[in-house]
Design an enzyme around this catalytic site. Sequence first.
Site, PDB file in Angstrom:
ATOM      1  CG  HIS A 100       0.777   1.474  -1.499  1.00  0.00           C
ATOM      2  ND1 HIS A 100       0.592   0.110  -1.412  1.00  0.00           N
ATOM      3  CD2 HIS A 100       1.768   1.651  -2.427  1.00  0.00           C
ATOM      4  CE1 HIS A 100       1.434  -0.518  -2.235  1.00  0.00           C
ATOM      5  NE2 HIS A 100       2.146   0.400  -2.868  1.00  0.00           N
TER       6      HIS A 100
ATOM      7  CG  ASP B  31       1.665  -0.939  -8.408  1.00  0.00           C
ATOM      8  OD1 ASP B  31       1.981   0.140  -8.939  1.00  0.00           O
ATOM      9  OD2 ASP B  31       2.358  -1.483  -7.496  1.00  0.00           O
TER      10      ASP B  31
ATOM     11  CG  HIS C   4       4.564  -2.716  -4.677  1.00  0.00           C
ATOM     12  ND1 HIS C   4       5.018  -1.861  -5.671  1.00  0.00           N
ATOM     13  CD2 HIS C   4       5.650  -3.264  -4.102  1.00  0.00           C
ATOM     14  CE1 HIS C   4       6.348  -1.897  -5.678  1.00  0.00           C
ATOM     15  NE2 HIS C   4       6.757  -2.734  -4.742  1.00  0.00           N
TER      16      HIS C   4
HETATM   17 ZN   LIG Z   1       4.011  -0.541  -7.010  1.00  0.00          ZN
END
Ligand SMILES: [Zn+2]
Length: 347
Positions: free
Chosen positions: A163, A199, A201
């Site tokens: 991220h 992942d 996300h």
């Molecule tokens: Zn994640």
Amino acid sequence: MLTFFNEHHVQHANPFEQFRGKRVPASERPERVDVVAAELTRRGLGRIVTPHGAALASLERVHTARYLHFLRSAWNAWLALDPQNVERELLPSAWPVQGMRRDVEPDNFTGKLGLYAFDNGTPLTAGTWIAAKTGADCAINAAHALRLGERASFALTRPPGHHAGADYFGGYCFLNNAALAAQHLLDDGLQRVAILDIDYHHGNGTQQIFYGRKDVLFVSLHADPRADYPFYTGHADETGEGDGIGCNLNLPLAHGTTAAQWLAALETACLKMAAFAPQALVVSLGVDGFAGDPRSHFGLASADFLRIGERIGYLGLPTVFVFEGGSVVPELGINTVNVLEGFETAA
Ligand SMILES: [Zn+2]
């Protein structure tokens, strides 16, 4: 499989995080990597070693110098405001949204913090820099291990990285370990590297870092951002820009996605990667798509992670795995090592 382990990860440990206005126990906590290390050892999946320290210049290949300076100095700047801040959580409260200036770094600490953060669920602590830097060392060493002849390597590290963008942190991530590994492979002489992010996300930071480039293909399978974090990127129509057009593939998946549907999307991802003809692969290895993970709305079972690893192994590429998400559940170590073992079986 040679594993690089970040032994300083314990220095980044915050007991709490914010969720819907409440202080709740932190989910990104030290035992995450400890259970994976224990499972790796139990199954005897190769050596676990300590990384060498990478030069700051190698981090600047991915992150901006002013962002790195901020991360290194933030905790001391926070204490300089008030010594009692040592007991408090360092979290942002203001952000520059679209139309506001991001090019000028405020002198004010609150302004600075908001400039470099994109959420308020990622506390920066006294030990964040050392943990994140040592984690990045793992990723860079793991990439370098391919040049030294390893078929595959694993950066077992936290905080996670996918991220984190070139100049921002969030989603528990500070330095983008997968991006640093990919960039190191290119700097070692490769022309094309693929990054596969599995992942739960979307890997918004990795996408942002390589969005305008044609030497890195980024492919991500993740929960549809209309329904899940990080909400503002990860849609299928984000395909790259400039030189990078066609080098970004997002495969957003609806809540309720079954293992068969997920594996079909992985097949699409693998075909895209094969067409790109990369010389090496970096895998952002998050296992929070597991049905038993409190974050997940997918139907992946532990055995599916073996299949996932096998399919990645059939690509026949030198591969760096980088640990990303996965909540502390009894299967966390099993699922992570299943991917690695599946890969080794197929390779
Ligand atoms: Zn994640």
